[in-house]
Structure formats: C-alpha cells, structure tokens
Design a protein around this motif. Structure first.
Motif, PDB file in Angstrom:
ATOM      1  N   ARG A  47       0.804  -1.219   0.000  1.00 16.13           N
ATOM      2  CA  ARG A  47       0.000   0.000   0.000  1.00 16.13           C
ATOM      3  C   ARG A  47       0.834   1.264   0.000  1.00 16.13           C
ATOM      4  O   ARG A  47       0.447   2.289   0.549  1.00 16.13           O
ATOM      5  CB  ARG A  47      -0.980   0.034   1.178  1.00 16.13           C
ATOM      6  N   TYR A  68       1.253   2.659  -2.707  1.00 12.32           N
ATOM      7  CA  TYR A  68       0.309   3.332  -3.586  1.00 12.32           C
ATOM      8  C   TYR A  68      -0.780   2.336  -3.931  1.00 12.32           C
ATOM      9  O   TYR A  68      -0.606   1.125  -3.808  1.00 12.32           O
ATOM     10  CB  TYR A  68       0.990   3.884  -4.850  1.00 12.32           C
ATOM     11  N   ASP A  69      -1.945   2.856  -4.311  1.00  8.45           N
ATOM     12  CA  ASP A  69      -3.077   2.001  -4.659  1.00  8.45           C
ATOM     13  C   ASP A  69      -3.143   1.813  -6.162  1.00  8.45           C
ATOM     14  O   ASP A  69      -2.693   2.674  -6.924  1.00  8.45           O
ATOM     15  CB  ASP A  69      -4.379   2.622  -4.139  1.00  8.45           C
ATOM     16  N   GLU A  71      -8.128  -4.215  -8.497  1.00  7.50           N
ATOM     17  CA  GLU A  71      -8.020  -4.188  -7.053  1.00  7.50           C
ATOM     18  C   GLU A  71      -7.134  -5.328  -6.568  1.00  7.50           C
ATOM     19  O   GLU A  71      -6.939  -6.315  -7.262  1.00  7.50           O
ATOM     20  CB  GLU A  71      -9.404  -4.276  -6.401  1.00  7.50           C
ATOM     21  N   ASN A 122     -10.902  -6.318  -0.289  1.00  7.46           N
ATOM     22  CA  ASN A 122     -10.075  -5.312  -0.932  1.00  7.46           C
ATOM     23  C   ASN A 122      -9.044  -4.785   0.063  1.00  7.46           C
ATOM     24  O   ASN A 122      -9.375  -4.416   1.187  1.00  7.46           O
ATOM     25  CB  ASN A 122     -10.942  -4.152  -1.447  1.00  7.46           C
ATOM     26  N   LEU A 123      -7.783  -4.758  -0.365  1.00 11.86           N
ATOM     27  CA  LEU A 123      -6.686  -4.327   0.509  1.00 11.86           C
ATOM     28  C   LEU A 123      -6.894  -2.917   1.044  1.00 11.86           C
ATOM     29  O   LEU A 123      -6.464  -2.601   2.152  1.00 11.86           O
ATOM     30  CB  LEU A 123      -5.349  -4.437  -0.234  1.00 11.86           C
ATOM     31  N   THR A 124      -7.588  -2.055   0.287  1.00 12.97           N
ATOM     32  CA  THR A 124      -7.820  -0.681   0.766  1.00 12.97           C
ATOM     33  C   THR A 124      -8.759  -0.659   1.980  1.00 12.97           C
ATOM     34  O   THR A 124      -8.832   0.350   2.673  1.00 12.97           O
ATOM     35  CB  THR A 124      -8.390   0.226  -0.346  1.00 12.97           C
ATOM     36  N   ASN A 125      -9.459  -1.762   2.235  1.00 15.81           N
ATOM     37  CA  ASN A 125     -10.376  -1.837   3.377  1.00 15.81           C
ATOM     38  C   ASN A 125      -9.772  -2.558   4.571  1.00 15.81           C
ATOM     39  O   ASN A 125     -10.467  -2.824   5.547  1.00 15.81           O
ATOM     40  CB  ASN A 125     -11.680  -2.535   2.964  1.00 15.81           C
ATOM     41  N   LEU A 175      -4.153  -0.814   7.978  1.00  7.73           N
ATOM     42  CA  LEU A 175      -2.741  -0.895   7.604  1.00  7.73           C
ATOM     43  C   LEU A 175      -1.845  -1.376   8.737  1.00  7.73           C
ATOM     44  O   LEU A 175      -0.925  -2.153   8.502  1.00  7.73           O
ATOM     45  CB  LEU A 175      -2.235   0.457   7.087  1.00  7.73           C
ATOM     46  N   TRP A 177      -2.238  -5.041   8.874  1.00  8.04           N
ATOM     47  CA  TRP A 177      -1.643  -5.630   7.669  1.00  8.04           C
ATOM     48  C   TRP A 177      -0.124  -5.664   7.768  1.00  8.04           C
ATOM     49  O   TRP A 177       0.511  -6.663   7.479  1.00  8.04           O
ATOM     50  CB  TRP A 177      -2.104  -4.851   6.438  1.00  8.04           C
ATOM     51  N   TYR A 178       0.457  -4.548   8.210  1.00  5.28           N
ATOM     52  CA  TYR A 178       1.920  -4.463   8.289  1.00  5.28           C
ATOM     53  C   TYR A 178       2.507  -5.442   9.309  1.00  5.28           C
ATOM     54  O   TYR A 178       3.658  -5.846   9.194  1.00  5.28           O
ATOM     55  CB  TYR A 178       2.373  -3.036   8.610  1.00  5.28           C
TER      56      TYR A 178
END
Length: 192
Positions: A3, A5-6, A11, A18-21, A24, A27-28
């Motif tokens: 992430r 950048y998207d 997607e 979706n990774l944008t949801n 972070l 996730w990290y």
C-alpha cells in the motif's frame, strides 16, 4: 501489496477483501519485505536484526536463530563485541560490514519478524553463490505455511518455487511450476 500506492485499475484482494479496506497497522504486522535497496542502521548487530520486530528486540535467542537462517551468525560471532557490535565506523569502536554481510543481516531481520507474507526483492544480490544456495534452502523451509514472493532476475534463485511468473514490461508472459519452465537462448523463459 504494501500500500505504498493504490492500483489505478483493478483491485488487490486479500482473502476476497479489498486491501484498501484492511487496517494498515494490522496488515503491516503480517507482512515483511526486504528490498534490493534495503535499510541498514547505525545500530548494533542485535538491534539491526531486532528492528524487524521491535517488541522482541531483547529476545537474543530468536535474533541468533534468525541470523543463523540468513548465514549471518558466524561472522557476527567473530565481531569483537559479537551481537553488541556497532555497525558504523562513525561511532567509536564501530565497524563497517561488507555489502554481503549487510544483506545477510537485513535478511535476518526479515526472518526475525517471521511474517505470514514475506516479499523479497533480489534478497541475495550481494551474496556469494554458496551462501545464496544455503540461504534459499533455509528460506524454503521457513516458507512452509507462509506466502513468500521473491523478485529475481536469476532463475537459480526461484527454481524451487511452487509457482514462477515471468514478467516483461509489466505483463505476465509465462507462468508455471519450476519443472515447466526452461531457459531459452535469449535469456527469456517459456513454458516447456
């Protein structure tokens, strides 16, 4: 995947989400990465490895195990102060490891974090072939029940992978298992 950048199209899905949801920070904690241009810190050897998982930086046994996996333990043990050796000549008593040693220490950092998903971009580019072979033998054991993505220009680096994807100018031109791919004269790979 990290992430930074998207995507501008499509997607990225993680287990259908979706990774944008995805949070972070959460996730990290699950993802580790070692880039070809990796960070190296003017810390001790122990701290350089431990920064991969700051909450466990005092777990010297886990740091040593990670260093063994990356082939860094032997040379760190030979440092005057071992794992407490400062790795920067700008500090009193500090030393400057070779590029290959730095790469092994950075790889130990990735092993120490023990992420579920590990992304490695040319992780052994500055390492001799014998050490590279030994590191990848360890890496494939480490990768059981994990997802490891290796980016490499050398077929020898990825020949034990479960799946190989060959990219050319951002497009997938071939993919398959290692036994399905073969080198052709111009250095490109194709499915046999």
């Amino acid at each position: 995947l990290l992430r930074f950048y998207d995507p501008t199209e499509g997607e990225v899905l993680i287990n259908g989400k979706n990774l944008t949801n995805i949070d972070l920070d959460c996730w990290y904690k699950k993802v580790g990465a070692l880039f070809q241009e990796f960070n190296f810190y003017h810390f001790t050897a122990k701290e350089n490895i431990g920064v991969g998982e700051p909450e466990k930086v005092e777990d010297i046994q886990a740091i040593i195990e990670a260093a063994k996996k990356s082939e860094a333990h032997d040379f760190i043990s030979e440092y005057e102060k071992g794992y407490d050796q400062i790795l920067a000549k700008s500090f009193k008593g500090g030393i400057t490891p070779s590029t290959g040693q730095k790469q092994k220490i950075a790889l130990a950092r990735a092993f120490f974090k023990d992420p579920a998903i590990l992304i490695l971009d040319e992780p052994t580019s500055a390492i001799d072939p014998k050490s590279e072979y030994e590191i990848f033998e360890t890496l494939f054991d480490f990768a059981k029940n994990k997802t490891v993505i290796i980016i490499s220009h050398r077929f020898s680096t990825v020949r034990n992978a479960n799946r190989i994807i060959v990219l050319d100018k951002g497009e997938i031109i071939e993919q398959g298992k290692h036994e399905e791919l073969m080198e052709i004269e111009n250095g490109k790979y194709r499915v046999a």
